[in-house]
Design an enzyme around this catalytic site. Structure first.
Site, PDB file in Angstrom:
ATOM      1  N   THR A  73       0.812  -1.220   0.000  1.00 50.29           N
ATOM      2  CA  THR A  73       0.000   0.000   0.000  1.00 50.29           C
ATOM      3  C   THR A  73       0.842   1.266   0.000  1.00 50.29           C
ATOM      4  O   THR A  73       0.461   2.282  -0.589  1.00 50.29           O
ATOM      5  CB  THR A  73      -0.934   0.007   1.235  1.00 50.29           C
ATOM      6  OG1 THR A  73      -1.779  -1.134   1.185  1.00 50.29           O
ATOM      7  CG2 THR A  73      -1.794   1.257   1.284  1.00 50.29           C
ATOM      8  N   THR A 115       1.278  -4.552   4.201  1.00 52.54           N
ATOM      9  CA  THR A 115       1.016  -4.885   5.601  1.00 52.54           C
ATOM     10  C   THR A 115       0.317  -6.224   5.798  1.00 52.54           C
ATOM     11  O   THR A 115       0.439  -6.831   6.860  1.00 52.54           O
ATOM     12  CB  THR A 115       0.159  -3.786   6.273  1.00 52.54           C
ATOM     13  OG1 THR A 115      -1.093  -3.659   5.574  1.00 52.54           O
ATOM     14  CG2 THR A 115       0.888  -2.450   6.265  1.00 52.54           C
TER      15      THR A 115
END
Length: 332
Positions: free
Chosen positions: A13, A85
């Site tokens: 991300t 993540t």
């Protein structure tokens, strides 16, 4: 003296941009993300091609990254890995267990929101990761939301807030205050490396490791059927509390059949801060059937351990010895 830092940008991300299908990895991050920290640090980038969403990470990625790190670690003062993540804690645990004799920091970070998003957490996470190099901790670390965590035992705990990671058993090693550019808390003394040099465990991309989670009801029967017919070489069993499970005869027989065939079954607690140990009589049948209690192992650590165990042909005794060496079998 300028420190040389090798940056492995895998995707995630932190560098994503919007597309018609949603957020996608992008390379634009390379030219700007670490520029504010270039005073005294030289960053050499390796950009994975293609960049990936971390939910797509597989054993081939881990094998390739280990090979790359084997080459780069001796040449640099530290390693920074930018990672999505979703599976960052899995990768961090795998690296921590595979990179034996590490004498410099390997730090993973990413973000919950893209670098260019309003009020993104990426700048703080990058600042924390870069600052952590001055701690000179010779281990694999996760830097996130102003804190530095040891890789072993760390998990992703939130998709909703900037506090995306935690380490329930071992806590944070240090806390960074970006506004003052200083450590609010840091290790009292630097850990000294006493290794005989870097040794990297092999990783078999065909290692077959799965996870079974017990819940009240049908799951014990489902798990039993799976253990009797699986071609998995190792299984993580997420059991209740201190490692307890139903003492149903069919279930216990299936477990024993699996371990007698040479399968490794690592029993861990479902509890966030749980410890699978010989505490209750309810868990004795499992132990007698050949499972290895994982102590303070979380799912990410257990997955990494079993992947390496299968890759390196460990037996149950070697697995248990490794757990003890890592301090995971200490009493809570």
């Amino acid at each position: 003296m300028t420190q040389k830092i090798f940056v492995l940008y895998t995707g995630g991300t932190i560098g994503m941009r919007s597309s018609s299908d949603g957020l996608r990895p992008d390379t634009d991050l390379v030219g700007k993300a670490l520029q504010p920290f270039s005073d005294g640090l030289q960053f050499d980038w390796h950009v994975c091609d293609p960049l990936i969403d971390s939910s797509a990470v597989n054993l081939s990625h881990w094998r390739d990254w280990l090979a790359l790190l084997a080459e780069k670690i001796p040449q640099y003062d530290g390693i920074l890995i930018l990672h999505g993540t979703d599976t960052m804690a899995y990768t961090a645990n795998l690296l921590a267990l595979a990179l034996q004799g590490l004498d410099k920091p390997v730090i993973l970070t990413g973000s919950q929101w893209p670098y260019d998003a309003p009020e993104s957490d990426a700048p703080l996470n990058l600042a924390t990761a870069v600052a952590a190099f001055e701690l000179s901790l010779p281990q694999v670390l996760i830097a996130f939301n102003g804190k530095v965590f040891p890789a072993v035992g760390s998990s992703k705990v939130s998709t909703e807030t900037a506090a995306g990671f935690d380490n329930p058993h071992f806590g944070a090693l240090a806390q960074w205050q970006q506004s003052d550019w200083q450590w609010l808390a840091r290790p009292s003394e630097r850990t000294q490396s006493v290794s005989d040099g870097l040794n990297i465990l092999s990783l078999d991309t065909q290692a077959k490791v799965v996870c079974q989670t017990l819940i009240p009801g049908f799951s014990a029967q489902y798990c039993s059927d799976g253990l009797l017919h699986t071609d998995a070489q190792a299984v993580v069993l997420q059991s209740f509390g201190h490692g307890n499970a139903p003492s149903d005869a069919t279930f216990i027989q299936a477990v024993q059949s699996f371990t007698e065939r040479g399968g490794l079954l690592l029993n861990i607690s479902q509890v966030k801060q749980g410890c699978a140990a010989a505490v209750y009589a309810q868990g004795s049948a499992l132990r007698q059937a050949g499972v290895v209690n994982g102590g303070k192992c979380n799912l990410e650590t257990a997955t990494a351990l079993l992947t390496l165990a299968v890759s390196n042909q460990w037996n149950a005794a070697t697995l248990q010895k490794t757990l003890r060496t890592l301090g995971l079998l200490e009493a809570v």
